[in-house]
Design a protein around this motif. Structure first.
Motif, PDB file in Angstrom:
ATOM      1  N   PRO A 108     -25.381 -41.617  44.732  1.00 59.75           N
ATOM      2  CA  PRO A 108     -25.817 -41.982  46.091  1.00 59.75           C
ATOM      3  C   PRO A 108     -27.334 -41.972  46.195  1.00 59.75           C
ATOM      4  O   PRO A 108     -28.006 -41.072  45.669  1.00 59.75           O
ATOM      5  N   GLN A 109     -27.903 -42.979  46.844  1.00 60.68           N
ATOM      6  CA  GLN A 109     -29.350 -43.142  46.860  1.00 60.68           C
ATOM      7  C   GLN A 109     -30.064 -42.023  47.611  1.00 60.68           C
ATOM      8  O   GLN A 109     -31.185 -41.655  47.255  1.00 60.68           O
ATOM      9  N   LEU A 110     -29.423 -41.480  48.646  1.00 63.25           N
ATOM     10  CA  LEU A 110     -30.109 -40.492  49.481  1.00 63.25           C
ATOM     11  C   LEU A 110     -30.560 -39.264  48.698  1.00 63.25           C
ATOM     12  O   LEU A 110     -31.744 -38.890  48.760  1.00 63.25           O
ATOM     13  N   PRO A 111     -29.676 -38.598  47.921  1.00 60.34           N
ATOM     14  CA  PRO A 111     -30.166 -37.443  47.154  1.00 60.34           C
ATOM     15  C   PRO A 111     -31.199 -37.830  46.097  1.00 60.34           C
ATOM     16  O   PRO A 111     -32.121 -37.048  45.820  1.00 60.34           O
ATOM     17  N   VAL A 112     -31.073 -39.033  45.501  1.00 55.59           N
ATOM     18  CA  VAL A 112     -32.074 -39.481  44.525  1.00 55.59           C
ATOM     19  C   VAL A 112     -33.428 -39.615  45.192  1.00 55.59           C
ATOM     20  O   VAL A 112     -34.459 -39.146  44.682  1.00 55.59           O
ATOM     21  N   PHE A 201     -35.289 -49.547  52.596  1.00 55.77           N
ATOM     22  CA  PHE A 201     -35.471 -48.751  53.819  1.00 55.77           C
ATOM     23  C   PHE A 201     -35.509 -47.251  53.568  1.00 55.77           C
ATOM     24  O   PHE A 201     -36.446 -46.567  53.974  1.00 55.77           O
ATOM     25  N   THR A 202     -34.494 -46.714  52.877  1.00 59.54           N
ATOM     26  CA  THR A 202     -34.343 -45.259  52.780  1.00 59.54           C
ATOM     27  C   THR A 202     -35.540 -44.602  52.110  1.00 59.54           C
ATOM     28  O   THR A 202     -36.113 -43.644  52.633  1.00 59.54           O
ATOM     29  N   GLY A 203     -35.929 -45.096  50.930  1.00 65.57           N
ATOM     30  CA  GLY A 203     -37.070 -44.511  50.229  1.00 65.57           C
ATOM     31  C   GLY A 203     -38.362 -44.667  51.002  1.00 65.57           C
ATOM     32  O   GLY A 203     -39.196 -43.754  51.026  1.00 65.57           O
ATOM     33  N   THR A 204     -38.532 -45.811  51.661  1.00 67.60           N
ATOM     34  CA  THR A 204     -39.745 -46.033  52.451  1.00 67.60           C
ATOM     35  C   THR A 204     -39.834 -45.051  53.605  1.00 67.60           C
ATOM     36  O   THR A 204     -40.906 -44.498  53.884  1.00 67.60           O
ATOM     37  N   LEU A 205     -38.710 -44.818  54.277  1.00 65.10           N
ATOM     38  CA  LEU A 205     -38.701 -43.889  55.410  1.00 65.10           C
ATOM     39  C   LEU A 205     -39.001 -42.469  54.953  1.00 65.10           C
ATOM     40  O   LEU A 205     -39.788 -41.757  55.596  1.00 65.10           O
ATOM     41  N   LEU A 206     -38.388 -42.046  53.849  1.00 63.28           N
ATOM     42  CA  LEU A 206     -38.558 -40.665  53.396  1.00 63.28           C
ATOM     43  C   LEU A 206     -39.952 -40.418  52.834  1.00 63.28           C
ATOM     44  O   LEU A 206     -40.570 -39.388  53.109  1.00 63.28           O
ATOM     45  N   VAL A 207     -40.462 -41.368  52.051  1.00 70.01           N
ATOM     46  CA  VAL A 207     -41.743 -41.157  51.373  1.00 70.01           C
ATOM     47  C   VAL A 207     -42.922 -41.555  52.253  1.00 70.01           C
ATOM     48  O   VAL A 207     -43.933 -40.855  52.309  1.00 70.01           O
ATOM     49  N   GLY A 208     -42.813 -42.691  52.935  1.00 66.94           N
ATOM     50  CA  GLY A 208     -43.965 -43.236  53.643  1.00 66.94           C
ATOM     51  C   GLY A 208     -44.132 -42.799  55.070  1.00 66.94           C
ATOM     52  O   GLY A 208     -45.254 -42.825  55.606  1.00 66.94           O
ATOM     53  N   SER A 209     -43.048 -42.401  55.733  1.00 63.01           N
ATOM     54  CA  SER A 209     -43.134 -42.062  57.152  1.00 63.01           C
ATOM     55  C   SER A 209     -43.997 -40.812  57.369  1.00 63.01           C
ATOM     56  O   SER A 209     -43.941 -39.863  56.572  1.00 63.01           O
ATOM     57  N   PRO A 210     -44.799 -40.817  58.417  1.00 60.05           N
ATOM     58  CA  PRO A 210     -44.982 -41.822  59.471  1.00 60.05           C
ATOM     59  C   PRO A 210     -46.166 -42.747  59.230  1.00 60.05           C
ATOM     60  O   PRO A 210     -46.529 -43.511  60.125  1.00 60.05           O
TER      61      PRO A 210
END
Length: 264
Positions: A108-112, A201-210
């Motif tokens: 699953p991508q989320l834990p990665v 989306f997922t990696g961008t939100l976790l790494v780049g936000s905000p």
């Protein structure tokens, strides 16, 4: 007659499945006032289009394209020589090497992405474009390595051997024979990587936000805030390059490339 009628009915049904959700986005993008139980908006206009164009959407679109271009270029620089070596040379543990590139998609991508985010913040790349580029490449390398290895595998090795027999070095044979023949496949792989990065989306939100804002993250923020008009406009703007790139991908992705996936 019956067969023709059934075919037309299938085309109409497929058109409804594809275009009805899109028509809802278009209607919402122009709706300024739309309340239940009305079937259509009570008031339409360009208010939300003006609001979007004056807000952060253009920054999100610009940053998203910039990140996608950087990810695509870096991925090509890494994967073209690697894919050629994997396709041509008897590398030890080749299946294991290819399997390594599949691991990010095997779980699953989320834990990665969460684990990768922790590591990127430790090296001070969290909330920066560089960190987002690296997290995008985790997934981009999967598409690029497997696709381009199949592409180079589809190029007849005998053509290179003929060039070498005529006096060309392996380096020159690669650039004069294999690379031109593999160009359509490389373009197809480039489009896949660019489209993946643009929509990630997922990696961008976790790494780049905000601090790093791309169009999928912008659309998520507006959807969470129930700004359906703004979310619809951003969804339409995200879909347009995707449709164009998919049309181009269909043109360049050849059947012989796909047939080679089982042989690498």
């Amino acid at each position: 007659m019956v067969r023709r009628t059934m075919r037309m009915a299938g085309v109409v049904l497929a058109g409804m499945v594809i275009f009805l959700p899109l028509s809802s986005l278009v209607i919402w993008s122009f709706a300024e006032k739309w309340y239940w139980p009305h079937l259509f908006p009570q008031q339409t206009g360009l208010f939300y289009w003006a609001k979007v164009l004056q807000g952060d959407l253009l920054r999100a679109l610009t940053d998203g394209f910039l990140i996608a271009v950087v990810v695509t270029v870096l991925t090509l620089v890494i994967t073209i020589p690697l894919a050629y070596v994997l396709a041509r040379l008897p590398i030890p543990f080749k299946p294991l090497i290819l399997m390594v590139f599949l691991l990010p998609q095997a779980f699953p991508q989320l834990p990665v992405f969460v684990n990768s985010t922790t590591l990127l913040y430790r090296v001070n790349l969290g909330g920066k474009l560089g960190g987002v580029v690296l997290i995008h490449m985790v997934g981009a390398l999967v598409f690029a390595v497997w696709t381009m290895t199949a592409v180079f595998k589809s190029v007849p090795e005998a053509l290179e051997e003929a060039a070498i027999n005529l006096g060309a070095s392996r380096f020159k044979a690669f650039f004069s024979v294999s690379l031109p023949l593999a160009t359509p496949g490389i373009i197809a792989s480039t489009l896949l990587v660019f489209l993946y990065s643009l929509d990630e989306f997922t990696g961008t939100l976790l790494v780049g936000s905000p601090f790093v804002l791309t169009l999928p993250v912008y659309m998520y923020r507006t959807s969470v805030g129930y700004e359906l008009q703004v979310a619809s406009i951003s969804a339409l703007m995200l879909m347009l390059p995707g449709i164009v790139l998919l049309v181009l991908l269909e043109r360049y992705m050849k059947s012989e490339y796909l047939s080679m996936f089982g042989r690498i």
